[in-house]
Structure formats: structure tokens, C-alpha cells
Design an enzyme around this catalytic site. Structure first.
Site, mmCIF file in Angstrom:
data_model
loop_
_atom_site.group_PDB
_atom_site.id
_atom_site.type_symbol
_atom_site.label_atom_id
_atom_site.label_comp_id
_atom_site.label_asym_id
_atom_site.label_seq_id
_atom_site.Cartn_x
_atom_site.Cartn_y
_atom_site.Cartn_z
ATOM 1 N N HIS A 268 0.809 -1.252 -0.019
ATOM 2 C CA HIS A 268 0.135 -0.097 -0.214
ATOM 3 C C HIS A 268 0.890 1.141 0.087
ATOM 4 O O HIS A 268 1.688 1.517 -0.834
ATOM 5 C CB HIS A 268 -0.762 -0.169 1.341
ATOM 6 C CG HIS A 268 -1.947 0.761 1.157
ATOM 7 N ND1 HIS A 268 -2.590 1.693 0.121
ATOM 8 C CD2 HIS A 268 -2.908 0.973 2.050
ATOM 9 C CE1 HIS A 268 -3.381 2.327 0.508
ATOM 10 N NE2 HIS A 268 -3.765 2.253 1.683
ATOM 11 N N HIS A 307 -1.925 -2.012 -9.697
ATOM 12 C CA HIS A 307 -3.016 -1.580 -9.003
ATOM 13 C C HIS A 307 -4.395 -2.552 -8.919
ATOM 14 O O HIS A 307 -4.622 -3.074 -10.175
ATOM 15 C CB HIS A 307 -3.412 -0.175 -9.292
ATOM 16 C CG HIS A 307 -4.005 0.739 -8.277
ATOM 17 N ND1 HIS A 307 -5.270 0.741 -7.898
ATOM 18 C CD2 HIS A 307 -3.370 1.547 -7.269
ATOM 19 C CE1 HIS A 307 -5.658 1.252 -7.003
ATOM 20 N NE2 HIS A 307 -4.539 2.033 -6.377
ATOM 21 N N ASP A 363 2.819 5.864 -6.481
ATOM 22 C CA ASP A 363 3.861 5.582 -5.568
ATOM 23 C C ASP A 363 5.272 5.580 -6.515
ATOM 24 O O ASP A 363 6.511 5.529 -6.013
ATOM 25 C CB ASP A 363 4.105 4.245 -4.572
ATOM 26 C CG ASP A 363 2.992 4.338 -3.723
ATOM 27 O OD1 ASP A 363 2.852 5.488 -3.055
ATOM 28 O OD2 ASP A 363 2.152 3.521 -3.365
HETATM 29 N N1 CMC Z 1 4.999 -6.313 -10.464
HETATM 30 C C1 CMC Z 1 5.226 -7.489 -11.004
HETATM 31 N N2 CMC Z 1 3.979 -8.519 -11.145
HETATM 32 C C2 CMC Z 1 2.813 -7.720 -10.814
HETATM 33 C C3 CMC Z 1 2.817 -6.424 -9.916
HETATM 34 C C4 CMC Z 1 3.965 -5.973 -10.134
HETATM 35 N N3 CMC Z 1 4.267 -4.468 -9.201
HETATM 36 N N4 CMC Z 1 1.684 -6.366 -9.568
HETATM 37 C C5 CMC Z 1 0.943 -7.369 -9.897
HETATM 38 N N5 CMC Z 1 1.790 -8.286 -10.574
HETATM 39 C C6 CMC Z 1 1.169 -9.271 -11.128
HETATM 40 C C7 CMC Z 1 0.765 -10.679 -10.148
HETATM 41 O O1 CMC Z 1 2.195 -11.337 -9.939
HETATM 42 C C8 CMC Z 1 -0.306 -11.279 -10.870
HETATM 43 O O2 CMC Z 1 0.376 -12.045 -11.738
HETATM 44 P P1 CMC Z 1 -0.116 -13.651 -12.332
HETATM 45 O O3 CMC Z 1 -1.730 -13.295 -12.711
HETATM 46 O O4 CMC Z 1 0.705 -14.172 -13.121
HETATM 47 O O5 CMC Z 1 -0.207 -14.352 -11.016
HETATM 48 C C9 CMC Z 1 -1.040 -10.088 -11.539
HETATM 49 O O6 CMC Z 1 -0.021 -9.239 -11.890
HETATM 50 C C10 CMC Z 1 -2.276 -9.712 -10.665
HETATM 51 O O7 CMC Z 1 -1.779 -9.025 -9.648
HETATM 52 P P2 CMC Z 1 -2.635 -9.313 -8.317
HETATM 53 O O8 CMC Z 1 -1.483 -9.456 -7.204
HETATM 54 O O9 CMC Z 1 -3.750 -10.197 -8.428
HETATM 55 O O10 CMC Z 1 -3.155 -7.843 -7.946
HETATM 56 P P3 CMC Z 1 -3.819 -7.185 -6.868
HETATM 57 O O11 CMC Z 1 -4.914 -6.262 -7.232
HETATM 58 O O12 CMC Z 1 -4.104 -8.182 -5.443
HETATM 59 O O13 CMC Z 1 -2.497 -6.312 -6.114
HETATM 60 C C11 CMC Z 1 -1.182 -4.492 -5.728
HETATM 61 C C12 CMC Z 1 -2.334 -4.834 -6.555
HETATM 62 C C13 CMC Z 1 -1.034 -2.986 -5.828
HETATM 63 C C14 CMC Z 1 -0.879 -4.915 -4.161
HETATM 64 C C15 CMC Z 1 0.130 -5.054 -6.669
HETATM 65 O O14 CMC Z 1 -0.062 -4.688 -7.932
HETATM 66 C C16 CMC Z 1 1.352 -4.727 -6.082
HETATM 67 O O15 CMC Z 1 1.905 -5.659 -5.222
HETATM 68 N N6 CMC Z 1 2.201 -3.658 -6.706
HETATM 69 C C17 CMC Z 1 3.677 -3.250 -6.193
HETATM 70 C C18 CMC Z 1 3.321 -2.659 -4.821
HETATM 71 C C19 CMC Z 1 2.609 -1.246 -5.294
HETATM 72 O O16 CMC Z 1 3.422 -0.437 -5.948
HETATM 73 N N7 CMC Z 1 1.879 -0.642 -4.268
HETATM 74 C C20 CMC Z 1 1.223 0.455 -4.299
HETATM 75 C C21 CMC Z 1 -0.078 0.542 -4.914
HETATM 76 S S1 CMC Z 1 -0.728 2.073 -5.396
HETATM 77 C C22 CMC Z 1 -0.704 2.975 -4.033
HETATM 78 C C23 CMC Z 1 -1.318 2.656 -2.726
HETATM 79 O O17 CMC Z 1 -2.417 1.851 -2.587
HETATM 80 O O18 CMC Z 1 -1.068 2.915 -1.589
#
Ligand code: CMC
Length: 438
Positions: A268, A307, A363
Site C-alpha cells: 500500500h 493496482h 508511488d
Molecule cells: N510487478 C510484477 N508483477 C505484478 C505486479 C508488480 N508490481 N503487480 C501485480 N503483478 C502481477 C501478479 O503477480 C499477478 O500475476 P499472475 O496473474 O501471473 O499471478 C497479476 O499481476 C495480478 O496481480 P495481483 O497481485 O492479483 O493484483 P492485486 O490487485 O491483488 O494487487 C497490488 C495490487 C498494488 C498490491 C500489486 O499490483 C502490487 O503488489 N504492486 C506493487 C506494490 C505497489 O506498488 N503498491 C502501491 C499500490 S498504489 C498506492 C497505494 O495503494 O498505496
């Protein structure tokens, strides 16, 4: 039969049920009537991590993740960032309308009135180790405000709620600055109420021996814009924590501390700090392809990418990129920007990221600006928490005044044992698992 409805057949009983669809949603409680017999509890919906569950109705923030749209109370974020101050936007987010000149003047005066912290906060802060993480200090100190304002527990009185809202918005920068100076070993600086909200924050962060701190206008404006971009983001993890804790009628200081704790996680708000660590690890533009390859092979994530809601460019990231250029005109260009731009270019052309609709989020670029302004990465999430306090409080108010809301208490699908015979100590066998998994 009404058109806005859903008809489902339970194949276990061959019974058909019709439930209304309102604003694109069905009510989970309408499924409770679906039973196999009188003893059956009724059908539940199962949605780990709330992927497809609305937990409330809200009129604060609108996001269209596919089109990359973000609006507060109907106003596009780009317009607010261009024309407003943060406190003006805070008023909008909290009360639903942009303030008139007079309303804004009063609002700014009221918030400014609450910038001072109780003097004992200093002693409290001194109790933290010199290397304590500023976000952990912020969370603890916000919770400690509850000890100074016990009347905050009366959450049913709108005037009392408003007083705590003003206190929190006024004091967040003061706590944030104190945690920053504590980690550097600097004496704490008092607020200067002649200054604007961002200027006063900069004053508390950076004033040394000069009698009056004078902020560089371009940097103060950049900080104000960053605050606007972070003010609210509908039902994200920390807003959900605020609503959930607040739904037990805990006081707003404790609920805000819980929300800030949720924000601190690297998935987050903590991601902005992680982005800088990642850019440091990459080191130079030439290393970007190898880093992206590693991520695609499942080693870590691209921090600042992806996201839950945006499946397009995060509109906040666009504004931040534009703001960064203005900041760099004053501070000089942060060398990490080139690595970030290269990372973005390569990722956005790569099938892995295209297929999963992973774009830079808020971010990704914010940390680069913060670093250019002189902040240590450990402060980045604290900088996020200051403006997001406004969103948390707006969500909290909305939750408390919504007649449909009750204490937040999800159901579970139980997967454990049926009732078991008690095993006396002498007959128990050691668990065949490692100590780590307990
Ligand atoms: N880098 C590489 N792969 C990714 C990333 C990433 N940053 N984010 C998602 N994926 C992949 C994930 O591995 C999955 O792949 P597969 O379908 O092969 O299993 C697919 O994309 C879908 O991801 P998810 O984990 O199901 O997505 P989610 O909606 O549960 O997670 C998230 C959203 C923001 C937690 C995630 O994208 C992430 O961890 N990003 C990096 C951390 C980040 O930048 N967070 C800040 C978010 S924005 C500001 C805030 O909220 O504070």
C-alpha cells in the site's frame, strides 16, 4: 418481473430466486434465503480480499480504473491539482462542496489553530530509539492523541466529531515533522501559524537557527499538489481499516492510527519507500532489462507498478511526473528519474506487463520528488499519511452517518475440525511441522 433483477436457480433444490440489482450490485444478504432446508444457514458469498464486494455506498471519490479517472466529489483530480490548495480540497472531500472564499478562510484558520501538540508529546517521542521508523512513530503518536482528548470517544456528536477532525488535520504535519527530526537528532521545531499548510510543514521539518523559515514557493506548491493527489482513494486498504475500526465506535485517533498502520505496508503506501530501494538496487539504466527479466521470472515485484483498481495509467502518476519537472528546476534533476523512466518504458512495452495491465501507480514517481526535496525514503509513507488523513476522516464520517452501516464483521467459510475429543497432556503427540509454520 422487474428488469433490474437477477434470477438464479439453486441446482441442489431446483428452487428459483429473484433478487434486485441496484446500482450494478446485488445484496449479499438477499442470498441468505437460499437454503437446502430449514436447518441450513443460507448461502453466503465468498470474496477473499474483497475483489468484487462493495462494503459501502459512498459519494466521496469516484475511480474508473479502466479509463484512469479519479474524481473527488465529482471534480477531476487534474482540475483540483491545477486550481486548488490542499486545504481547499480537504474541505471538498470532507463536506462535499468547494468552499467559498470566506468558508476557506475560516477553514484554514480553524485548521491552523490546531497545529500545536501537547508539550508532553516531546517526551513521548524521545522514548523512541534514534533509528525508529518514522511511520511507526507516527502511528504510535497519533494513537497517543487519544490520551489527550478523551472526549473524542463521543463519536455520536457531530460537533465533537468535527473538532477531532480539525485537530487531526492540524496536527498530522506536526507529528510527522517531529518524527522526522527525531530520526535526525534535531530539536523539534514549533509550528509557525503565519505560514500556509505545506509551508508550515516545511518549516517544522527544516527550520534550523533562522528566526523565520521561508519556503521555496515552487517546492511548497509541489508538496501541496502531492497532498491533493493523496487526499483520498475510496475503499483502499487503509480506508477500509479506518471504516472497520471506526465501526466499533473506537475514537477517531485510534481509528486513524489503525488506518495509518494499514498504509505503512509495502503493498500500500509503503510502496513509495520500496520504489527508491528498488531504483538503488537497479543502480543504472543499463541494468533495467535484467531487473525486469528477474521480476517476470517471479523474483519480486516492480514496486510502484500495478493496482487493484487501475488497469490503465494511474492519473495521479501523470500529474506527479509533471510536478517532478517543476521540482527539478529548483533542486536539480534526480538521477533516479532516468532509471525510473527507462523502467517504465521497458515495462510498458513488455507483454508480461501489458497482459496484466500493470502501469505505474502514484508511488512510482512520488519518491523521486520527495528525495529531490531532501526527504529520506523512510519519510515517504509519512508524507502519504498526512493528506490521506482527510480521506480517512471523510470515510469515517460517512460510515458513522450511514444508517445501513453497523459494526464491520465479515463471515468466514470454516475449514477446521468438527468437534473433537479432548486429548490429555500425556497422550499428545508432537506436531509434525516446523516451528516456523506455527
Ligand atoms: N510487478 C510484477 N508483477 C505484478 C505486479 C508488480 N508490481 N503487480 C501485480 N503483478 C502481477 C501478479 O503477480 C499477478 O500475476 P499472475 O496473474 O501471473 O499471478 C497479476 O499481476 C495480478 O496481480 P495481483 O497481485 O492479483 O493484483 P492485486 O490487485 O491483488 O494487487 C497490488 C495490487 C498494488 C498490491 C500489486 O499490483 C502490487 O503488489 N504492486 C506493487 C506494490 C505497489 O506498488 N503498491 C502501491 C499500490 S498504489 C498506492 C497505494 O495503494 O498505496
Amino acid at each position: 418481473m422487474a428488469q433490474d433483477s437477477l434470477t438464479v436457480t439453486d441446482n441442489r433444490t431446483n428452487q428459483t430466486y429473484t433478487v434486485p440489482i441496484t446500482k450494478g450490485a446485488v445484496r449479499a444478504m438477499d442470498f441468505r434465503q437460499i437454503k437446502t432446508g430449514p436447518e441450513d444457514f443460507g448461502l453466503m458469498t465468498y470474496d477473499p480480499a474483497f475483489l468484487n464486494t462493495a462494503s459501502c455506498q459512498s459519494s466521496i471519490t469516484f475511480i474508473d480504473g479502466d479509463r484512469g479517472i479519479l474524481r473527488y466529489r465529482g471534480y477531476p483530480i487534474e482540475v483540483l491539482a491545477e486550481h486548488c490548495t490542499f486545504l481547499e480540497v480537504a474541505y471538498l472531500v470532507l463536506f462535499g462542496e468547494l468552499p467559498t472564499e470566506k468558508e476557506l478562510k475560516n477553514w484554514v484558520t480553524e485548521i491552523t489553530y490546531h497545529t500545536m501538540l501537547h508539550e508532553t508529546t516531546k517526551k513521548f517521542m524521545e522514548g523512541f530509539r534514534h533509528d525508529a521508523h518514522p511511520m511507526a512513530m507516527l502511528v504510535s503518536t497519533v494513537a497517543a492523541l487519544s490520551t489527550f482528548y478523551p472526549e473524542a470517544r463521543d463519536i455520536q456528536d457531530p460537533n465533537n466529531r468535527l473538532l477531532q477532525i480539525k485537530r487531526l488535520i492540524g496536527k498530522m504535519p506536526s507529528i510527522a515533522a517531529m518524527s522526522y527530526r527525531h530520526s535526525l537528532g534535531f530539536p523539534y521545531a514549533y509550528p509557525d501559524n503565519d505560514l500556509s499548510y505545506p509551508e508550515n510543514f516545511m518549516n517544522m521539518l527544516w527550520r534550523m537557527v533562522e528566526p523565520k523559515y521561508v519556503a521555496t514557493p515552487a517546492l511548497a506548491r509541489a508538496l501541496d499538489i502531492l497532498f491533493i493527489l493523496h487526499a483520498d482513494h475510496e475503499q483502499n486498504c487503509s480506508a477500509n481499516a479506518m471504516r472497520s475500526v471506526g465501526s466499533s465506535h473506537a475514537d477517531p485517533y485510534l481509528a486513524t492510527a489503525a488506518a495509518a498502520a494499514a498504509l505503512s505496508g509495502p503493498l500500500h503506501g509503503g510502496a513509495n519507500e520500496e520504489v527508491l530501494k528498488m531504483l538503488d538496487e537497479i543502480g543504472s539504466q543499463d541494468n533495467v532489462p535484467a531487473y525486469v527479466k528477474k521480476v517476470k521470472e517471479g523474483h519480486g515485484k516492480l514496486m510502484g507498478f500495478g493496482h487493484r483498481i487501475y488497469k490503465n495509467y494511474d492519473p495521479r502518476a501523470k500529474i506527479i511526473k509533471w510536478t517532478a519537472e517543476r521540482v527539478f528546476q529548483v533542486t536539480g534533476r534526480n538521477a533516479k528519474l532516468d532509471i525510473a523512466l527507462e523502467l517504465e518504458r521497458i515495462a510498458l512495452e513488455d507483454d508480461y506487463f501489458i497482459k496484466r495491465k500493470l502501469y505505474p501507480n502514484v508511488d512510482f514517481y512520488s519518491g523521486i520528488i520527495y528525495q529531490a526535496m531532501g526527504f529520506k525514503p523512510e519519510m515517504f509513507t509519512v508524507l502519504f499519511a498526512i493528506p490521506r488523513t482527510v480521506g480517512w476522516l471523510a470515510q469515517w464520517q460517512e460510515m458513522l452517518t450511514d444508517p445501513e452501516q453497523k459494526i464491520a464483521r465479515p463471515r468466514q467459510v470454516y475449514t477446521g475440525h468438527e468437534v473433537r475429543e479432548f486429548v490429555p497432556m500425556e497422550k499428545r503427540t508432537p506436531m509434525a511441522v516446523s516451528a516456523n509454520s506455527r
